[in-house]
Design an enzyme around this catalytic site. Structure first.
Site, PDB file in Angstrom:
ATOM      1  N   LYS A  33      -6.031  -1.808  -1.960  1.00 14.13           N
ATOM      2  CA  LYS A  33      -5.196  -1.130  -0.963  1.00 14.13           C
ATOM      3  C   LYS A  33      -6.032  -0.675   0.244  1.00 14.13           C
ATOM      4  O   LYS A  33      -5.599  -0.835   1.397  1.00 14.13           O
ATOM      5  CB  LYS A  33      -4.472   0.047  -1.612  1.00 14.13           C
ATOM      6  CG  LYS A  33      -3.399  -0.412  -2.621  1.00 14.13           C
ATOM      7  CD  LYS A  33      -2.895   0.730  -3.459  1.00 14.13           C
ATOM      8  CE  LYS A  33      -1.808   0.292  -4.431  1.00 14.13           C
ATOM      9  NZ  LYS A  33      -1.508   1.307  -5.449  1.00 14.13           N
ATOM     10  N   VAL A  84       0.864  -1.192   0.000  1.00 11.61           N
ATOM     11  CA  VAL A  84       0.000   0.000   0.000  1.00 11.61           C
ATOM     12  C   VAL A  84       0.897   1.238   0.000  1.00 11.61           C
ATOM     13  O   VAL A  84       1.798   1.361   0.835  1.00 11.61           O
ATOM     14  CB  VAL A  84      -0.905   0.052   1.255  1.00 11.61           C
ATOM     15  CG1 VAL A  84      -1.779   1.306   1.235  1.00 11.61           C
ATOM     16  CG2 VAL A  84      -1.766  -1.192   1.358  1.00 11.61           C
TER      17      VAL A  84
END
Ligand code: HSE
Length: 402
Positions: free
Chosen positions: A200, A127
């Site tokens: 994410k 992420v």
């Protein structure tokens, strides 16, 4: 000396080898021992490459080598990354990955396997590319009740939206330029339809809630319907348009969604432009904390993978401490969330009577396109908005205002 293997010698895997080589002395001093890349797994040949001698096609050699303590999985995709990761963790080797698809799909299972075998499954790079966000969430913001995480989590779409905003580019032209620059894939769906940002925010939401937020459950809207005219309307409101992934907790209710939003300058994410990402975390004690940096790219992403390698190398034999249970978290409907909405309409305002449907809506005082007008609603629940919006025969589109 601690021996490391890299699975996948593509952009990120190549970056991992470069970071470990270029910063070897500093990294070694932080670990307390030298890190040595012993193998790089790839099916391709790399004649003349500076790490050519380390390249192998034999995964089993890595798996069976007791000297290998830490492995970087930079292959991407689910197959064979999932099988390889599982086998390595079961052999007690820590795995550090940039593979958000695998983390979003199998994170809790792989973390549990790591715990059972006294090793770690680490995924800082999954992420926000080079932005430290996973470790700060898990290890730094530990005094907080985090009630909201909102992020610009995709560099490609942020680049496209920034160009559309600043230069008045068309969506199709800017997508082509993003592809030429190597930001967008030839099939850009995962970025432009918001699927990448969705995975994410699913990872961040799962870490926040400590349970599994299934990415398929998250309402996801991308940027493929955003036009340059939408930016003209946004300009009238002194706002820009950003693709946001968010998860939010209100009382007992838990929400997550991905969609384009109109943001004003007061919002710290307004200043996140180009390929950069930004993640705004709100805690009940600390207030807003913002993480900003390069959300993609060879060296930034590799830097995050190597930071995990350092963590794993310093903690050999220590089980992963990440709390992310396989129990599924049921999200509440986004229809409970409250926003304002920019609504674009065909025809003329006097004839449509939109004010009877949206009391207190404010019409925008300028004509952007002949035969069109627009208004902004007051703050209202998404469910109520959608019901009223459906009753407007001349509606063109709406964008949420944050
Ligand atoms: N396609 C992704 C992006 C790459 O543009 O942000 C990093 O996950």
């Amino acid at each position: 000396m601690i021996n490391v293997a890299i699975l996948g010698y593509g952009t990120v895997g190549g970056g991992v080898a470069d970071v470990l080589f270029e910063n070897a002395a500093t990294i070694g001093s932080r670990v307390g021992e030298e890190l040595n890349v012993k193998y790089i797994l790839d099916i391709r040949e790399f004649p003349g490459d500076r790490f050519e001698a380390k390249i192998t096609k034999d995964f089993n050699a890595i798996l069976a080598d007791p000297e290998i303590k830490v492995v970087c999985e930079t292959m991407g995709g689910l197959k064979p990354a999932y099988d390889f990761t599982k086998a390595l963790l079961e052999a007690g080797k820590s795995v550090c990955t940039s593979n958000k698809e695998l983390v979003a799909a199998h994170g809790p299972e792989l973390i549990q396997i790591a715990k059972d075998h006294n090793c770690m499954y680490l995924f800082e790079a999954s992420v926000g590319g080079g932005i430290p966000i996973i470790r700060p969430l898990l290890d730094c913001l530990t005094a907080e009740e985090i009630d909201e995480i909102t992020g610009i989590l995709n560099g490609t779409t942020n680049y496209m939206l920034t160009r559309m905003d600043r230069e008045g580019c068309d969506y199709d032209d800017v997508l082509k330029q993003a592809q030429e620059k190597g930001y967008a894939e030839r099939n850009p769906e995962a970025d432009v339809e918001g699927y990448d940002a969705c995975r994410k925010i699913a990872i961040l939401a799962s870490l926040k809630y400590q349970k599994t937020v299934n990415y398929e459950q998250i309402y996801t809207e991308g940027i493929s319907k955003i036009t340059k005219e939408d930016f003209d309307y946004a300009g009238l409101l002194n706002r820009s348009i950003k693709l946001l992934g968010m998860c939010k907790e209100i009382g007992e209710k838990k929400y997550a969604m991905v969609a384009p939003f109109l943001l004003d300058e007061e919002n710290p994410l307004y200043a996140v432009n180009g390929v950069f990402n930004g993640i705004l975390v709100h805690g009940n004690m600390v207030d807003n904390v913002m993480f900003y940096g390069r959300g993609a790219g060879k060296l930034p992403t590799a830097s995050a993978v190597v930071s995990d390698v350092v963590e794993a190398a310093k903690n050999q034999g220590v089980a992963s401490s990440v709390i992310w249970s396989a129990e599924k978290l049921t999200l509440n409907s986004k229809d409970d969330l409250e926003f304002k909405y920019l609504v674009r309409m065909k025809g003329n305002p006097a004839a449509s009577g939109f004010e009877k449907i949206f009391e207190d809506a404010k019409e925008l005082d300028a004509e952007i396109i002949a035969g069109e007008y627009a208004f902004v609603t007051p703050v209202m629940k998404e469910g109520d908005f959608l019901e009223k919006y459906a009753s407007l025969p001349d509606a063109i589109k709406f964008i949420r205002v944050k």
